[in-house]
Each structure stands twice: as structure tokens, then as C-alpha cells.
Design an enzyme around this catalytic site. Structure first.
Site, PDB file in Angstrom:
ATOM      1  N   SER A 175      37.461  68.195  59.413  1.00 24.16           N
ATOM      2  CA  SER A 175      36.655  69.397  59.517  1.00 24.16           C
ATOM      3  C   SER A 175      37.117  70.266  60.697  1.00 24.16           C
ATOM      4  O   SER A 175      38.230  70.775  60.687  1.00 24.16           O
ATOM      5  CB  SER A 175      35.181  69.004  59.639  1.00 24.16           C
ATOM      6  OG  SER A 175      34.341  70.115  59.510  1.00 24.16           O
ATOM      7  N   HIS A 380      30.895  66.064  52.772  1.00 26.13           N
ATOM      8  CA  HIS A 380      31.725  66.383  53.937  1.00 26.13           C
ATOM      9  C   HIS A 380      31.947  65.180  54.839  1.00 26.13           C
ATOM     10  O   HIS A 380      33.022  65.009  55.413  1.00 26.13           O
ATOM     11  CB  HIS A 380      31.050  67.512  54.709  1.00 26.13           C
ATOM     12  CG  HIS A 380      31.960  68.250  55.634  1.00 26.13           C
ATOM     13  ND1 HIS A 380      33.022  69.013  55.203  1.00 26.13           N
ATOM     14  CD2 HIS A 380      31.973  68.347  56.997  1.00 26.13           C
ATOM     15  CE1 HIS A 380      33.639  69.558  56.237  1.00 26.13           C
ATOM     16  NE2 HIS A 380      33.035  69.168  57.334  1.00 26.13           N
TER      17      HIS A 380
END
Length: 413
Positions: A175, A380
Site C-alpha cells: 500500500s 487490502h
């Protein structure tokens, strides 16, 4: 819908009660709140603590696993190439070890013979020091992912290269750990030559197609800029005044109040079906690990202006011109990133969406591999802690490192 969330919360609380009871009755010491070095030792691995001073004076504490439990110290001199692993927003080095021995990426790499370095960005629980400022001062928190890219990453790379005498390292980011890499390599192109291969998990640059609860916060981006520029950008941590405000935006429904106690769920959404109760208990004792709200604000600007990946916008033409010599912040030139790049993304990721990842990959200068994960609800944070992360992410990473070391010019997708 509220009854559904109420059921999820009740089941989660029951599982945590049973887990706590099991730990207590077995007379085992819980390790949920141990910091990374102690947690690594408790898992049977050696750890080194290193401190790095960035060009702008922040002191970063990074953690090294010089060898694994399997290969042992006797093979230390024959260790494979160093691997720097960089956490995401509000994360820390703990992100890569919470799954435990034999299951966490850091341990799998160490056991495979790699020299593993776990980065920690400025402002998290391990990197709250500066040569002249204290965390209580407002300017300490005046940074976004731009500063993580132009200062923290280059300093960490240079330190590892100096310590190991290797000319190139592997880099793995999750990320924001990918975002700051794009910044570093585009703003300081000479560093591309220091990267053997970069592996991006849930890669983030463009954020115009965010989905889920985070979009509510993104719409408030420029209010956050105005407040931050006048009063200072506060620390991103649990139970701060800013987090309480953000929680109030999301948490009108009392059935999801439990999730609203942690920024992890506010950002990623509430569907965490691939995380076990034990993993969640450990994760929520380590997340958020700290950072600046300016980082979130910077990501939010990409949502307001889709298809833009650019430096921080002060929302004021005069200040933008003073900083950038332009009323518009300059774009990060992704075509300058010529280090080999491998990406892992998920079609169900609410933050690194398929549309935004495709926009990124089409602009990178040297993409050699891309794996799209089609598992339903692979979110995620499943890239770090999901029940299938070992087979879907970690083992392919090990294969990719070996393959790319042997044939670095091969395009793999």
C-alpha cells in the site's frame, strides 16, 4: 443491515473471550502487545535494531532479521541479497511478523536465506524521534507520503547497502509502502539502480476510484488541508481528537461502533472475512502504529482529482506557487521509475482498485510481472494477514525472487 453487523460484532466478541480464556488457562504469556523486537525473539528469531537519521533529521528505527531459524547463524555469511520490506499507512515492522513463525512473510524470507530488513516510517511507534524536534511539536507531524519517499526510503536504502556491501537490494512494499517507493524513484531517479526488483502489494498511486467508507473521509480532504495549515497536522493514532471526529462521520449506526474504534476498519471497510479472531486481536493491538493525518489528506487529494498522482496540494494558489513555482502541484513522473517492478493486486480491494492499478501499471517504466487475485473478498489487508496469503502471495514472492535473481531481464507476465 444493522442486524447483520450486530451479529458479526457479537460473534467476534465471543471468539475473543474464548481466546483470552484459553490463553489464561494455559498459563501462556500473551504476546499481543509485545513490540516487534520482542515479538521476533518470542518467535525464535534473532533480531537487530538499527537507527537511521534522514536528511531532514528524523530518526528511524528499523529491524533486521539477519538469518532464519532454519538456516541458522552458521550460514549468515552466505545469506542471500538483502530485502527491505516497507509497511503501509499507520503500520509498522510488526505488520510482517504478526502471522507468526512459518506463516509471516518476514519469517518465510529469513528461513529462505534472505537478509530481511523491516522498515519503519517517521512518526510510527518506533520512529518518534528527531535530532531537534519532539513529537509534541506541531511541525514534527508536518509530513505526507512525499517526505516518506524523498527522505525515509533513500536513507533506509543507503543504510542497508552500506551495512551489507551489496550494490542492489530487493524491495517489498504494501500500500503506502509502494506509494513512497514511486515518489522516491521518480524524484531521485539515481536510486533505481539500487533496486534489483521491487514487489508491490496492493499498490497505490492513483486513488480516484476508491470505494467503501474511506470515500466519505476523502470528500473532506480540503477541509483537512485548511485545518492542518492553520493549526498543524496531528498524529494519526487511536483515540485522538481527529480520529474521534472521523469516527463520528462513519459511525452513526451503533451496530458498527466496535469497528469504529480502530482506523484500520474505518479505512478498509468492515468486511474482514479472511482474518481470524486471533489475528484480529493481535492486529488491533498494533494498528494504528502512528503517522500523520497529512498522509491521509494527501491520499484524499487523489480522490478529489482522479487520474492525478502529484505532490501535496496546499489548496492555495499563492502557497503552491511559492513551493512549486506553479499553482498546480507537479505530477510524479512514473516513467522515470526504471527499476524492475512486480505487482500483486486484488479485484476486490477497495483501496487499490483495479481501475487505479491499471492506470498505474500503464505509466510505470519497467513492469515485469503482474498478478491479479480474483478470490472473492480478498481485501487490502489480506495481502498481509489473510487466511490464503501464504499460498496466494508469500510463496509466489519467494519464487519470484529466485527466478528474477537468475534471469533479471525476463518479462514474466
Amino acid at each position: 443491515m444493522s442486524s447483520f453487523y450486530g451479529l458479526i460484532v457479537s460473534q467476534f466478541l465471543i471468539l475473543n473471550f474464548l481466546l483470552a480464556k484459553t490463553i489464561y488457562t494455559s498459563n501462556r504469556k500473551p504476546n499481543f502487545t509485545l513490540k516487534s523486537p520482542e515479538l521476533i525473539k518470542s518467535h525464535g528469531y534473532q533480531v537487530e535494531i538499527h537507527n537511521i537519521v534522514t536528511e531532514d533529521g528524523y530518526i528511524l528505527e528499523i529491524h533486521r532479521l539477519p538469518y532464519g531459524r532454519i538456516n541458522g547463524e552458521r550460514n549468515f555469511k552466505n545469506a542471500k541479497r538483502p530485502v527491505l520490506i516497507q509497511h503501509g499507512l499507520a503500520g509498522s515492522s510488526a505488520d510482517w511478523i504478526l502471522m507468526g513463525a512459518g506463516r509471516a512473510l518476514a519469517y518465510m524470507l529469513a528461513d529462505a536465506g534472505y537478509d530481511v530488513w523491516l522498515g519503519n516510517n517517521r512518526g510510527n511507534v518506533y520512529s518518534r524521534n528527531h535530532i531537534s524536534m519532539l513529537p509534541t511539536e506541531r511541525y514534527f507531524w508536518n509530513f505526507s507520503y512525499h517526505e516518506l519517499g524523498i527522505y525515509d526510503i533513500p536513507a533506509t536504502i543507503d543504510y542497508i547497502i552500506h551495512q551489507t556491501n551489496c550494490k542492489q537490494i530487493f524491495y517489498i512494499g504494501h500500500s503506502q509502502g509502494t506509494t513512497q517507493f514511486w515518489v522516491a524513484m521518480s524524484q531521485k531517479p539515481d536510486y533505481n539502480a539500487k533496486i534489483k526488483l521491487m514487489i508491490g502489494l496492493a499498490p497505490v498511486a492513483f486513488t480516484g476510484n476508491l470505494r467503501g467508507p474511506i470515500t466519505k473521509l476523502a470528500k473532506l480532504t480540503y477541509m483537512g488541508v485548511r485545518i492542518g495549515e492553520v493549526f498543524g497536522y496531528p498524529e494519526l493514532r487511536s483515540r485522538s481528537i481527529w480520529e474521534k471526529f472521523v469516527s463520528s462521520v462513519f459511525c452513526q449506526d451503533t451496530s458498527i461502533q466496535f469497528f469504529c474504534n480502530n482506523i484500520l476498519f474505518l479505512v478498509t471497510g468492515f468486511n474482514q472475512t479472511n482474518l481470524s479472531a486471533m489475528n484480529l486481536t493481535s492486529i488491533m493491538n498494533h494498528i494504528p502504529a502512528g503517522g500523520s493525518w497529512k498522509q491521509l489528506v494527501h491520499f484524499g487529494q487523489g480522490y478529489i482529482y482522479p487520474d492525478n498522482f502529484r505532490q501535496f496540494d496546499y489548496g492555495n494558489d499563492e502557497k503552491n506557487y511559492r513551493v512549486y513555482n506553479s499553482v498546480q502541484p507537479p505530477e510524479y513522473e512514473l516513467n522515470k521509475i526504471i527499476a524492475p517492478i512486480a505487482l500483486f493486486s486484488s479485484n476486490d480491494d477497495l483501496l487499490a482498485t483495479k481501475t487505479d492499478v491499471n492506470l498505474l501499471k500503464n505509466k510505470l517504466g519497467n513492469l515485469v510481472f503482474h498478478k491479479e487475485i480474483s478470490i472473492k473478498s480478498f481485501s487490502h489487508y489480506d495481502f498481509l494477514w489473510g487466511s490464503s496469503s501464504m499460498s496466494v502471495i508469500f510463496k509466489p514472492i519467494l519464487d519470484l525472487l529466485v527466478l528474477y535473481e537468475q534471469n533479471p531481464l525476463h518479462v514474466l507476465y
